[in-house]
Design an enzyme around this catalytic site. Structure first.
Site, PDB file in Angstrom:
ATOM      1  N   LYS A 143       0.844  -1.209   0.000  1.00  0.00           N
ATOM      2  CA  LYS A 143       0.000   0.000   0.000  1.00  0.00           C
ATOM      3  C   LYS A 143       0.870   1.245   0.000  1.00  0.00           C
ATOM      4  O   LYS A 143       2.039   1.211   0.395  1.00  0.00           O
ATOM      5  CB  LYS A 143      -0.925   0.022   1.216  1.00  0.00           C
ATOM      6  CG  LYS A 143      -0.244  -0.078   2.601  1.00  0.00           C
ATOM      7  CD  LYS A 143       0.275   1.223   3.158  1.00  0.00           C
ATOM      8  CE  LYS A 143       1.035   1.049   4.476  1.00  0.00           C
ATOM      9  NZ  LYS A 143       1.818   2.210   4.884  1.00  0.00           N
ATOM     10  N   GLY A 148       9.779  -0.624   4.199  1.00  0.00           N
ATOM     11  CA  GLY A 148       9.748   0.424   3.180  1.00  0.00           C
ATOM     12  C   GLY A 148       8.587   1.394   3.319  1.00  0.00           C
ATOM     13  O   GLY A 148       8.412   2.277   2.484  1.00  0.00           O
ATOM     14  N   GLY A 154       4.528  -4.274   3.752  1.00  0.00           N
ATOM     15  CA  GLY A 154       4.825  -5.613   3.224  1.00  0.00           C
ATOM     16  C   GLY A 154       4.526  -6.716   4.222  1.00  0.00           C
ATOM     17  O   GLY A 154       3.924  -7.740   3.870  1.00  0.00           O
ATOM     18  N   ALA A 195       0.854  -7.215   4.428  1.00  0.00           N
ATOM     19  CA  ALA A 195       0.363  -7.945   3.250  1.00  0.00           C
ATOM     20  C   ALA A 195       0.632  -9.441   3.423  1.00  0.00           C
ATOM     21  O   ALA A 195      -0.236 -10.282   3.114  1.00  0.00           O
ATOM     22  CB  ALA A 195       1.039  -7.425   1.982  1.00  0.00           C
ATOM     23  N   ASP A 221      -2.469  -2.319  10.096  1.00  0.00           N
ATOM     24  CA  ASP A 221      -2.536  -2.244   8.630  1.00  0.00           C
ATOM     25  C   ASP A 221      -2.991  -3.557   7.972  1.00  0.00           C
ATOM     26  O   ASP A 221      -3.174  -3.615   6.757  1.00  0.00           O
ATOM     27  CB  ASP A 221      -1.166  -1.874   8.039  1.00  0.00           C
ATOM     28  CG  ASP A 221      -0.780  -0.437   8.359  1.00  0.00           C
ATOM     29  OD1 ASP A 221      -1.607   0.293   8.939  1.00  0.00           O
ATOM     30  OD2 ASP A 221       0.361  -0.052   8.024  1.00  0.00           O
TER      31      ASP A 221
HETATM   32  P1  ATP Z   1       4.772  -0.871   8.749  1.00  0.00           P
HETATM   33  O1  ATP Z   1       3.729  -1.850   8.283  1.00  0.00           O
HETATM   34  O2  ATP Z   1       5.048  -0.944  10.223  1.00  0.00           O
HETATM   35  O3  ATP Z   1       4.632   0.497   8.182  1.00  0.00           O
HETATM   36  P2  ATP Z   1       6.787  -1.328   6.818  1.00  0.00           P
HETATM   37  O4  ATP Z   1       5.798  -1.451   5.743  1.00  0.00           O
HETATM   38  O5  ATP Z   1       7.678  -0.130   6.780  1.00  0.00           O
HETATM   39  O6  ATP Z   1       6.121  -1.434   8.225  1.00  0.00           O
HETATM   40  P3  ATP Z   1       7.486  -4.131   6.836  1.00  0.00           P
HETATM   41  O7  ATP Z   1       8.257  -4.641   5.671  1.00  0.00           O
HETATM   42  O8  ATP Z   1       6.071  -4.507   6.929  1.00  0.00           O
HETATM   43  O9  ATP Z   1       7.724  -2.582   6.885  1.00  0.00           O
HETATM   44  O10 ATP Z   1       8.224  -4.664   8.153  1.00  0.00           O
HETATM   45  C1  ATP Z   1       8.711  -3.929   9.219  1.00  0.00           C
HETATM   46  C2  ATP Z   1       9.469  -4.883  10.160  1.00  0.00           C
HETATM   47  O11 ATP Z   1       8.613  -5.943  10.590  1.00  0.00           O
HETATM   48  C3  ATP Z   1      10.661  -5.556   9.482  1.00  0.00           C
HETATM   49  O12 ATP Z   1      11.818  -4.817   9.675  1.00  0.00           O
HETATM   50  C4  ATP Z   1      10.701  -6.933  10.139  1.00  0.00           C
HETATM   51  O13 ATP Z   1      11.613  -6.934  11.223  1.00  0.00           O
HETATM   52  C5  ATP Z   1       9.317  -7.183  10.715  1.00  0.00           C
HETATM   53  N1  ATP Z   1       8.513  -8.220   9.994  1.00  0.00           N
HETATM   54  C6  ATP Z   1       7.666  -9.088  10.550  1.00  0.00           C
HETATM   55  N2  ATP Z   1       7.077  -9.862   9.634  1.00  0.00           N
HETATM   56  C7  ATP Z   1       7.535  -9.482   8.445  1.00  0.00           C
HETATM   57  C8  ATP Z   1       7.281  -9.917   7.114  1.00  0.00           C
HETATM   58  N3  ATP Z   1       6.441 -10.907   6.822  1.00  0.00           N
HETATM   59  N4  ATP Z   1       7.917  -9.267   6.127  1.00  0.00           N
HETATM   60  C9  ATP Z   1       8.758  -8.244   6.418  1.00  0.00           C
HETATM   61  N5  ATP Z   1       9.061  -7.835   7.648  1.00  0.00           N
HETATM   62  C10 ATP Z   1       8.451  -8.421   8.664  1.00  0.00           C
END
Ligand code: ATP
Length: 310
Positions: free
Chosen positions: A17, A106, A110, A113, A145
């Site tokens: 998203k 990022g 992710g 999702a 989210d």
């Molecule tokens: P947010 O949803 O908090 O905004 P984001 O989109 O910036 O986060 P994500 O890639 O969802 O970032 O992951 C943030 C942290 O969550 C990662 O650094 C990791 O340590 C942890 N994590 C837990 N499960 C996952 C997953 N399935 N994929 C990626 N990271 C994960």
């Protein structure tokens, strides 16, 4: 619990998203901030495969740095699988595989999702038929989210981001995403924003604990009009992300110079989303940003949430 239909292996795809709008208010006593946000699901997907197994296991592939994604119960997908099993009284396990395309940490949700995809995949694999409303409740327990990744489309999030209302946004919006190799921590960006605000005395007296999305944002989405949407896009977390990663400021200017209508840091960053007037404009912006050495992807929204493939 009916275990009517069982499958051998299930493939579910869930979208990343971007936050088209993100206003951050005061901090509640529980530590969470008051939010008003608009999510849009875009065509950059996580693929989750669930296969039958005695135990719970997880592997990850894709463009990810080993070590950045936990493979144990800290992983949101693994927690989602266990939650489905616990809720439905399933005694077997699952072998999960995640093919990641959404950048880790990022600001594109992710992990959320992956969790949404794992909920749908395990429900199908085990034939537990939990239904949309139970899956939504489980998603909300996994993270603010996650319900959005389940539903997709365009939606308004209020409260602490967990109160989700679908928004009418029938048109297509073209985005160019510039991703970074190194992520930013969401809690650190919120703390950074608090610190920046404390420094200037903002929100000191009366931090708003209830926020709304401006009507102009909703009207532009409803009209499917990127030109109207561009000037109303705001992300309060952007200043914290830019302070942590000053190069983002330059990048935001570069995208606009390349022809984007506007650019915004998505969520807590560091992914930057450039809104473009249409597919051709986006292709041109993407080309120019790639030529300048960036990792730029052309995606569109809104797309559906977690779906079984094939
Ligand atoms: P947010 O949803 O908090 O905004 P984001 O989109 O910036 O986060 P994500 O890639 O969802 O970032 O992951 C943030 C942290 O969550 C990662 O650094 C990791 O340590 C942890 N994590 C837990 N499960 C996952 C997953 N399935 N994929 C990626 N990271 C994960």
């Amino acid at each position: 619990m009916s275990m009517a239909q069982r499958s051998d292996a299930v493939h579910v795809r869930a979208p990343g998203k971007i936050n088209v709008y993100l206003a951050v208010g005061g901090r509640h006593d529980d530590g969470y901030h008051a939010l008003a946000t608009v999510f849009q699901a875009v065509s950059l997907y996580e693929d989750v495969y669930a296969s039958p197994a005695h135990d719970f296991s997880l592997t990850v592939s894709g463009d990810v740095d080993p070590g950045t994604v936990p493979l144990d119960d800290r992983n949101l997908a693994m927690r989602a699988a266990r939650l489905v099993a616990q809720t439905a009284g399933v005694t077997e396990g699952v072998e999960l595989h995640i093919r990641k395309s959404v950048p880790v940490a990022g600001g594109m949700g992710g992990g959320s999702a992956d969790a949404a995809a794992a909920l749908v995949a395990c429900d199908a694999l085990w034939g537990t038929e939990l239904g949309a409303s139970v899956l939504h409740d489980l998603a909300a327990r996994l993270g603010a989210d996650v319900p959005f990744a389940l539903h997709g489309g365009t939606a308004v999030g209020t409260g602490r981001g967990e109160r989700l209302t679908p928004a009418l946004a029938p048109g297509r919006f073209d985005w160019v995403l510039v991703t970074s190799e190194k992520g930013l921590s969401t809690p650190e960006m919120y703390a950074g924003l608090d610190e920046l605000r404390a420094r200037v005395g903002a929100l000191a007296d009366d931090p708003p604990l209830s926020l709304d999305v401006p009507i102009a944002v909703l009207q532009a989405l409803r009209a499917g009009d990127p030109l109207a949407l561009a000037p109303s896009m705001i992300n309060d977390l952007e200043q914290a992300a830019v302070r942590e990663r000053p190069s983002l400021d330059l990048l935001l200017a570069e995208g606009v110079q390349a022809g984007a209508l506007t650019g915004i840091v998505s969520g807590s960053g560091p992914t930057v989303a450039f809104l473009c007037a249409g597919p051709e404009a986006a292709a041109a912006v993407q080309e120019e940003l790639i030529a300048a050495g960036h990792r730029a992807l052309h995606v569109h929204g809104a797309v559906p949430g977690a779906r079984i493939i094939g």
